[in-house]
Design a protein around this motif. Structure first.
Motif, PDB file in Angstrom:
ATOM      1  N   LEU A   1     -29.547  80.290  23.233  1.00 40.95           N
ATOM      2  CA  LEU A   1     -28.247  79.845  23.875  1.00 40.95           C
ATOM      3  C   LEU A   1     -28.724  80.361  25.452  1.00 40.95           C
ATOM      4  O   LEU A   1     -28.502  79.519  26.483  1.00 40.95           O
ATOM      5  CB  LEU A   1     -26.954  80.225  23.264  1.00 40.95           C
ATOM      6  N   GLN A   2     -28.945  81.656  25.622  1.00 44.79           N
ATOM      7  CA  GLN A   2     -28.963  82.258  27.026  1.00 44.79           C
ATOM      8  C   GLN A   2     -30.082  81.487  27.699  1.00 44.79           C
ATOM      9  O   GLN A   2     -30.169  81.206  28.972  1.00 44.79           O
ATOM     10  CB  GLN A   2     -29.359  83.583  27.086  1.00 44.79           C
ATOM     11  N   ARG A   3     -31.170  81.294  27.032  1.00 43.49           N
ATOM     12  CA  ARG A   3     -32.344  80.409  27.420  1.00 43.49           C
ATOM     13  C   ARG A   3     -31.957  79.182  28.054  1.00 43.49           C
ATOM     14  O   ARG A   3     -32.363  78.570  29.091  1.00 43.49           O
ATOM     15  CB  ARG A   3     -33.537  80.672  26.695  1.00 43.49           C
ATOM     16  N   ALA A   4     -31.236  78.278  27.151  1.00 42.28           N
ATOM     17  CA  ALA A   4     -30.952  77.020  27.400  1.00 42.28           C
ATOM     18  C   ALA A   4     -29.861  77.131  28.716  1.00 42.28           C
ATOM     19  O   ALA A   4     -29.912  76.121  29.510  1.00 42.28           O
ATOM     20  CB  ALA A   4     -30.172  76.393  26.176  1.00 42.28           C
ATOM     21  N   PHE A   5     -29.010  78.096  28.779  1.00 44.47           N
ATOM     22  CA  PHE A   5     -28.179  78.059  30.082  1.00 44.47           C
ATOM     23  C   PHE A   5     -28.954  78.283  31.381  1.00 44.47           C
ATOM     24  O   PHE A   5     -28.650  77.579  32.316  1.00 44.47           O
ATOM     25  CB  PHE A   5     -27.082  79.134  29.833  1.00 44.47           C
ATOM     26  N   ARG A   6     -29.852  78.908  31.144  1.00 46.12           N
ATOM     27  CA  ARG A   6     -30.772  79.276  32.475  1.00 46.12           C
ATOM     28  C   ARG A   6     -31.501  77.928  32.753  1.00 46.12           C
ATOM     29  O   ARG A   6     -31.488  77.510  33.906  1.00 46.12           O
ATOM     30  CB  ARG A   6     -31.899  80.228  32.255  1.00 46.12           C
ATOM     31  N   THR A   7     -32.202  77.161  31.812  1.00 44.70           N
ATOM     32  CA  THR A   7     -32.922  75.966  31.902  1.00 44.70           C
ATOM     33  C   THR A   7     -31.923  74.979  32.408  1.00 44.70           C
ATOM     34  O   THR A   7     -32.273  74.042  33.352  1.00 44.70           O
ATOM     35  CB  THR A   7     -33.682  75.604  30.513  1.00 44.70           C
ATOM     36  N   ALA A  59     -26.738  72.589  28.189  1.00 47.65           N
ATOM     37  CA  ALA A  59     -27.573  73.844  27.464  1.00 47.65           C
ATOM     38  C   ALA A  59     -27.081  73.846  25.931  1.00 47.65           C
ATOM     39  O   ALA A  59     -27.974  74.217  25.320  1.00 47.65           O
ATOM     40  CB  ALA A  59     -26.995  74.836  28.304  1.00 47.65           C
ATOM     41  N   THR A  60     -25.750  73.697  25.749  1.00 46.73           N
ATOM     42  CA  THR A  60     -25.471  74.157  24.470  1.00 46.73           C
ATOM     43  C   THR A  60     -26.072  72.794  23.169  1.00 46.73           C
ATOM     44  O   THR A  60     -26.391  73.294  22.249  1.00 46.73           O
ATOM     45  CB  THR A  60     -23.885  73.781  24.362  1.00 46.73           C
ATOM     46  N   MET A  61     -26.192  71.763  23.820  1.00 49.63           N
ATOM     47  CA  MET A  61     -26.745  70.496  23.030  1.00 49.63           C
ATOM     48  C   MET A  61     -28.345  70.776  22.575  1.00 49.63           C
ATOM     49  O   MET A  61     -28.610  70.711  21.655  1.00 49.63           O
ATOM     50  CB  MET A  61     -26.560  69.346  23.769  1.00 49.63           C
ATOM     51  N   HIS A  62     -28.776  71.486  23.978  1.00 46.12           N
ATOM     52  CA  HIS A  62     -30.171  71.942  23.951  1.00 46.12           C
ATOM     53  C   HIS A  62     -30.584  73.022  22.783  1.00 46.12           C
ATOM     54  O   HIS A  62     -31.048  73.187  21.924  1.00 46.12           O
ATOM     55  CB  HIS A  62     -30.717  72.095  25.229  1.00 46.12           C
ATOM     56  N   ALA A  63     -29.451  74.060  22.926  1.00 48.43           N
ATOM     57  CA  ALA A  63     -29.626  75.093  22.026  1.00 48.43           C
ATOM     58  C   ALA A  63     -29.363  75.022  20.729  1.00 48.43           C
ATOM     59  O   ALA A  63     -30.111  75.155  19.640  1.00 48.43           O
ATOM     60  CB  ALA A  63     -28.673  76.307  22.488  1.00 48.43           C
TER      61      ALA A  63
END
Ligand code: FES
Length: 73
Positions: A1-7, A59-63
């Motif tokens: 989730l943290q990685r997706a938020f950065r992306t 980001a949440t959908m990606h995570a």
């Protein structure tokens, strides 16, 4: 989730980001395949007037997709 938020540029200030990440970590544990509307509903308790929530929802959908793939769902 943290990685997706950065992306997806979902990171906000030092107050918003931890609260949003804790909220969404719990949310994804309970709902691993959410809709965008469900993510937005989950974020209603985290008020930030600095931005829209698009990056956070993206980001949440990606995570969520990555977590499902890791679990083989
Ligand atoms: S980013 Fe924290 S109040 Fe908006």
């Amino acid at each position: 989730l943290q990685r997706a938020f950065r992306t997806h540029h979902g990171l906000q200030c030092g107050y918003c980001t931890p609260g949003v990440l804790v909220t969404l970590t719990d949310f994804l544990a309970r709902n691993p395949d959410p809709s965008r509307d469900e993510v937005r509903e989950a974020l209603t308790g985290n008020l930030c007037r600095c931005t829209g929530y698009k990056g956070m929802v993206d980001a949440t959908m990606h995570a969520a997709a990555e977590l499902r793939a890791q679990k083989g769902a």
